[in-house]
Design a protein around this motif. Structure first.
Motif, short mmCIF file in Angstrom:
data_model
loop_
_atom_site.label_atom_id
_atom_site.label_comp_id
_atom_site.label_asym_id
_atom_site.label_seq_id
_atom_site.Cartn_x
_atom_site.Cartn_y
_atom_site.Cartn_z
N VAL A 1 0.90 -1.16 0.00
CA VAL A 1 0.00 0.00 0.00
C VAL A 1 0.93 1.20 0.00
O VAL A 1 1.60 1.48 1.00
N GLY A 2 1.02 1.88 -1.14
CA GLY A 2 2.03 2.93 -1.28
C GLY A 2 3.41 2.28 -1.20
O GLY A 2 3.72 1.38 -1.97
N ASN A 3 4.23 2.72 -0.24
CA ASN A 3 5.55 2.13 -0.06
C ASN A 3 5.60 1.18 1.14
O ASN A 3 6.68 0.72 1.52
N LYS A 4 4.45 0.89 1.72
CA LYS A 4 4.40 0.04 2.90
C LYS A 4 3.94 -1.37 2.53
O LYS A 4 2.89 -1.55 1.90
N LYS A 5 4.73 -2.36 2.92
CA LYS A 5 4.43 -3.74 2.58
C LYS A 5 3.25 -4.27 3.40
O LYS A 5 3.14 -4.01 4.59
N VAL A 6 2.37 -5.00 2.73
CA VAL A 6 1.27 -5.69 3.41
C VAL A 6 1.81 -7.01 3.94
O VAL A 6 2.22 -7.88 3.17
N LYS A 7 1.82 -7.18 5.24
CA LYS A 7 2.47 -8.33 5.86
C LYS A 7 1.52 -9.47 6.21
O LYS A 7 1.90 -10.64 6.23
N ILE A 8 0.27 -9.13 6.51
CA ILE A 8 -0.67 -10.15 6.98
C ILE A 8 -1.81 -10.30 5.98
O ILE A 8 -2.66 -9.41 5.84
N ALA A 9 -1.83 -11.42 5.29
CA ALA A 9 -2.82 -11.65 4.24
C ALA A 9 -4.25 -11.63 4.78
O ALA A 9 -5.17 -11.18 4.11
N ARG A 10 -4.42 -12.09 6.01
CA ARG A 10 -5.76 -12.16 6.60
C ARG A 10 -6.11 -10.90 7.41
O ARG A 10 -7.19 -10.82 7.99
N GLY A 11 -5.19 -9.96 7.45
CA GLY A 11 -5.48 -8.70 8.13
C GLY A 11 -6.53 -7.91 7.36
O GLY A 11 -6.58 -7.94 6.13
#
Length: 243
Positions: free
Chosen positions: A31-41
């Motif tokens: 999201v932008g420059n921030k990595k999405v770490k939790i698929a179920r989040g």
């Protein structure tokens, strides 16, 4: 309205939930420059997600004994082993790029494993680390690896650890970061990562060992030499872009 991140991605890209979850688990979704770490989040369903491309997997060299691959980040060594049909001679972590070797026959594999065991293999890595490393440093600290739930984590242990020796040389400085060359005389799990973290210079992106959040773990296997073979992998674009 919110939904699980992998479901939002699946709808945006018109792919299966399984494929979307795999992309997030690989560390390729932002999201932008921030990595999405939790698929179920859960995230807002209107969130615009971006997927990072994986570079092409290239063959560096191949003969009757060995297959040398230029491994991109975000692909596991085990996936390459499965797809190639040959056995891994060693492993690189998922986010580590560079020279990966597979062997084509058992006789060569045994000889090569013995060469690794005796420290007769030259292994050169590049890394971008936090802080300014002013001079060459030799890190001689034993490492203990603990495996649990299919994952591994290493630490310095004087009582139970195995011998581990890393020589680190500063090459360039950019802002508050240093590009280093690391030569490993042994091959312990996460050796370079653990040793650099111990001297307060964790690798960028290596959050497991205290490193700063980054697009990936900034570690690259640049060169391996054994039995007269010499294989090299050029630095990936993200190493050059940091400059």
């Amino acid at each position: 309205m919110k939904d699980k991140a992998y479901k939002v991605l699946a709808k945006q890209l018109d792919i299966s939930n399984k494929k979307a979850k795999e992309l997030i688990d690989r560390g390729l979704v932002y999201v932008g420059n921030k990595k999405v770490k939790i698929a179920r989040g859960e995230i807002d369903t209107k969130t615009k997600l971006r997927v990072k491309d994986i570079p092409k997997l290239d063959v560096i060299y191949e003969d009757e004994n060995i297959l040398a691959i230029n491994k991109p980040a975000f692909i596991t060594s085990e996936e390459i082993e499965k797809d190639s049909g040959y056995r891994l001679l060693h492993r690189l972590d998922k986010e580590t790029s560079g020279v990966l070797l597979l062997v084509k026959n058992e006789e060569f594999r045994k000889e090569a494993i013995e060469a690794f065991r005796q420290g007769k293999v030259y292994k050169e890595y590049f890394a971008w680390v936090e802080g300014i490393l002013p001079e060459e440093t030799t890190i001689d600290l034993p490492i203990l690896t603990i495996k649990k739930g299919g994952r591994a984590k290493s630490k310095i242990s004087y009582s139970k650890g195995k011998e581990a020796l890393t020589v680190v040389e500063p090459l360039e400085v950019m802002a508050k970061y240093t590009k280093v060359k690391a030569l490993i005389k042994t091959g312990r799990t996460h050796q370079i990562r653990v040793h650099l973290a111990r001297i307060d210079h964790p690798i960028l992106g290596d959050t497991l060992y205290g490193g700063k959040e980054w697009d990936r773990i900034m570690l690259h296997a640049a060169k391996i030499e054994l039995f007269g073979y010499s294989f090299e992998s050029p630095e990936p674009d993200e190493f050059k872009k940091l400059l």
